[in-house]
Design a protein around this motif. Structure first.
Motif, PDB file in Angstrom:
ATOM      1  N   ASP A 195       1.412  -1.812  -5.517  1.00 26.16           N
ATOM      2  CA  ASP A 195       1.641  -1.964  -4.087  1.00 26.16           C
ATOM      3  C   ASP A 195       1.582  -3.445  -3.741  1.00 26.16           C
ATOM      4  N   SER A 196       2.234  -3.829  -2.642  1.00 27.43           N
ATOM      5  CA  SER A 196       2.065  -5.216  -2.220  1.00 27.43           C
ATOM      6  C   SER A 196       1.965  -5.274  -0.708  1.00 27.43           C
ATOM      7  N   TYR A 197       1.362  -6.350  -0.222  1.00 28.03           N
ATOM      8  CA  TYR A 197       1.171  -6.513   1.209  1.00 28.03           C
ATOM      9  C   TYR A 197       1.437  -7.974   1.539  1.00 28.03           C
ATOM     10  N   THR A 198       2.257  -8.201   2.560  1.00 30.23           N
ATOM     11  CA  THR A 198       2.594  -9.570   2.901  1.00 30.23           C
ATOM     12  C   THR A 198       2.090  -9.906   4.288  1.00 30.23           C
ATOM     13  N   LEU A 199       1.331 -10.985   4.357  1.00 33.25           N
ATOM     14  CA  LEU A 199       0.845 -11.481   5.640  1.00 33.25           C
ATOM     15  C   LEU A 199       1.397 -12.883   5.801  1.00 33.25           C
TER      16      LEU A 199
END
Lengths: 498, 101
Positions: free
Chosen positions: A64-68
């Motif tokens: 999974d990845s999360y971009t802020l």
């Protein structure tokens, strides 16, 4: 806020809680910082919840990845392995430290740094770009500086802290120079995009060398290892367990992630890792042989164990064979358990024989004489730990070393097979310093220190028993950790583009 | 050489000066100063790299982060130096060599 993926909570919970652990401990300063200790334990206990959710999430949906903004965090199987190792070991260490640190002042700093250290190591595993990787790495360094020099009235602890600080600072500066070269050359810092953009360039090769040296200082690659024995032996024993069990492995993972991004620049990364592996095994084992202090001996043995991991990883990258990487990461987990157990058991003896009497003298092998009669559980735990580290079947260390050796033989290349034979001989050599420890523990005549030794608090025995059982059970039933180590090995090789 | 290349090379050279300082300097406070010089070289190199790749915003945020992290390290280093002076009565790193072998 509610739609954050589970792994973000996994790293946010300890980090958000850190200032609260400190403040609560500082404000309610009663009975030896009881509150800070419980606060840290509750925080780490709560962190297991997002950990389980993240495991389930990874199992169902894959990485999974999360971009802020421009910061990308990626959670893959390798991140999960590092998270499991750091969270598991720090929970045990907090339990253990309750008694070990009870005579020290200002423990709220200790517990706050420990929760912060756990959080940043979980974050380090999730970093998706080079700069992010550096930032977590630096956070880990800062949290561990404070813990290494925790006995700030002791000249030796200060010396260890300064050596550690200066070498780490040089390492992180070199990594930043490497990042500057990569950015100037490829125009991106994202680990995946770099691999696509990186051509055959001398400057990128130089950047790779800077990463190996910079992160290698923290991973204790020989000859960048000189801080390690001092820091490991002078830190409080719980922190020695964390440093040896997780922090150097986190440095190794940071190095592998950065080198993997530059995998296309050179095809000699596998050979390089094997060369460092040989150096680490030889130097670690030979220097450990002549130690008289138990914690220093264990610190040098960490060098040789990093060597075994490097050989396995090198074989995997050289021959494109996932078995080696899986074996190395399995060894990383086992080493965390065994070395954690060894440092906690040795720390228990150090505590009863010296610390409880108000002394900061080091624990020598001679002090251990006859300790098994008065402290049977702790002595058994230390024996299991060192025999496991030496690779005796059926303990955990044997299984993972075996897997690394099998991977080496499967390459069918004579020089790698010779290397594996050499590693196996090193493993036998290591018994030359592990066996005298066990021998001393079970001697008839008791040393002066043991005769005068204090009673051992129960809370220090529980972590030792738990880890001993884990080392034996994993040795008999290695499949218990296969769900962690095998996908992590595959994920690591995938980042190298295989 | 273009301006940016000069900046990049200059950053590396400044970092080299700092590294050389770390190797020869014997006073703990000056060791921290040498560490700072090294990091200042790194900042120059980062700025040049960001300029070359046309990502000024990324460069700015990186440099700010490095400054913060580096300040924390320097503060801890100086705190350790103060403590060494208190415990051992000297700032000479040659006196800090009890742990060997």
């Amino acid at each position: 806020m509610a739609d954050l993926p589970a792994f973000i909570w996994l790293l946010l919970v300890p980090l958000i809680a850190t200032p609260f652990v400190y403040l609560v401990g500082r404000i309610f300063d009663v009975r030896g910082n009881l509150i800070a200790r419980w606060a840290a334990l509750v925080v780490l206990g709560v962190t297991w919840l997002p950990f389980i959710l993240a495991v389930l999430d990874l199992d169902q949906n894959g990485a999974d990845s999360y971009t802020l903004g421009t910061v990308t965090l990626r959670f893959d199987e390798l991140s999960l392995l590092l998270a499991a190792l750091s969270l598991g070991l720090s929970t045990v260490v907090v339990l253990y430290s309750a008694a070990y640190m009870q005579y020290e002042g200002r423990q709220e700093k200790y517990y706050a740094c420990l929760t912060a250290l756990t959080g940043v190591m979980i974050g380090l595993g999730c970093a998706g770009d080079l700069f992010n990787l550096w930032a977590w790495f630096e956070g880990m360094a800062i949290a561990s500086f404070l813990l290494v020099a925790f006995y700030h009235e002791q000249a030796n602890a200060l010396e260890a802290g300064i050596k550690y600080l200066v070498q780490s600072a040089v390492g992180s500066a070199l990594v930043m120079l490497g990042i500057a070269l990569v950015l100037a050359n490829t125009g991106t810092l994202d680990l995946v995009e770099i691999r696509a953009a990186a051509g055959d360039s001398t400057l990128l090769l130089a950047a790779g060398a800077l990463f190996v040296i910079g992160f290698g200082i923290k991973a204790a690659l020989v000859p960048m290892h000189t801080w390690l024995p001092d820091a490991h032996s002078q830190a409080p024993s719980g922190i020695s367990a964390m440093l040896s069990g997780v922090v150097i492995e986190a440095g190794l993972i940071a190095m592998l992630r950065s080198v993997a991004a530059l995998a296309g620049v050179s095809d000699a990364w596998g050979e390089m890792l094997m060369v460092f592996g040989v150096l680490n095994m030889v130097v670690g084992n030979l220097l450990a042989l002549r130690q008289t202090q138990v914690k220093r001996l264990l610190a040098f043995s960490s060098l040789s164990h990093v060597g075994y991991m490097l050989v396995g990883l090198g074989v995997a990258i050289y021959a494109n064979d996932a078995t080696g990487a899986q074996g190395s990461l399995f060894h990383m987990l086992n080493h965390g358990l065994m070395k954690g157990l060894a440092f906690l058991a040795a720390g228990s003896l150090l505590y009863t024989l010296h610390v409880a009497a108000g002394s900061h003298a080091p624990l020598t092998i001679a002090d251990l004489n006859g300790a098994a009669k008065r402290y049977p559980l702790t002595a058994l735990g230390l024996s299991i730990a060192v025999l496991g580290l030496g690779g005796l079947p059926p303990l955990a260390g044997f299984m993972s070393k075996w897997q690394i050796f099998v991977a080496g033989f499967n390459t069918h290349e004579s020089w790698i097979q010779a290397l594996i034979v050499f590693a196996a001989l090193n493993s036998v050599l290591s018994l030359g310093y592990y066996a005298p420890l066990v021998n001393a523990l079970y001697r008839e005549e008791e040393s002066e220190a043991v005769v005068k030794g204090k009673r051992l608090p129960l809370t220090m025995s529980i972590p030792v028993v738990v880890l001993s059982v884990a080392v034996i059970v994993i040795g008999i039933w290695p499949a218990l950790l296969r769900w962690l180590a095998e996908p992590a090995g595959d994920a690591l090789l995938a980042t190298f583009g295989f | 050489m273009s301006d940016v290349e000069i900046l990049l090379v200059g950053g590396f050279m400044l970092a080299g000066v700092g590294l050389y300082g770390l190797l020869v300097i014997r006073n703990l406070i000056k060791v921290v100063v040498a560490m700072q010089i090294m990091v200042k070289g790194v900042l120059l190199a980062l700025a040049a790299a960001a300029e070359t790749s046309g990502q000024i915003n990324l460069g700015q945020s990186m440099i700010l982060t490095v400054i913060v992290a580096d300040t924390v390290v320097a503060v801890i280093g100086l705190a350790l130096a103060v403590q060494v002076r208190r415990v051992k009565g000297t700032l000479d790193v040659r006196e800090l060599s009890e742990l060997r072998g």
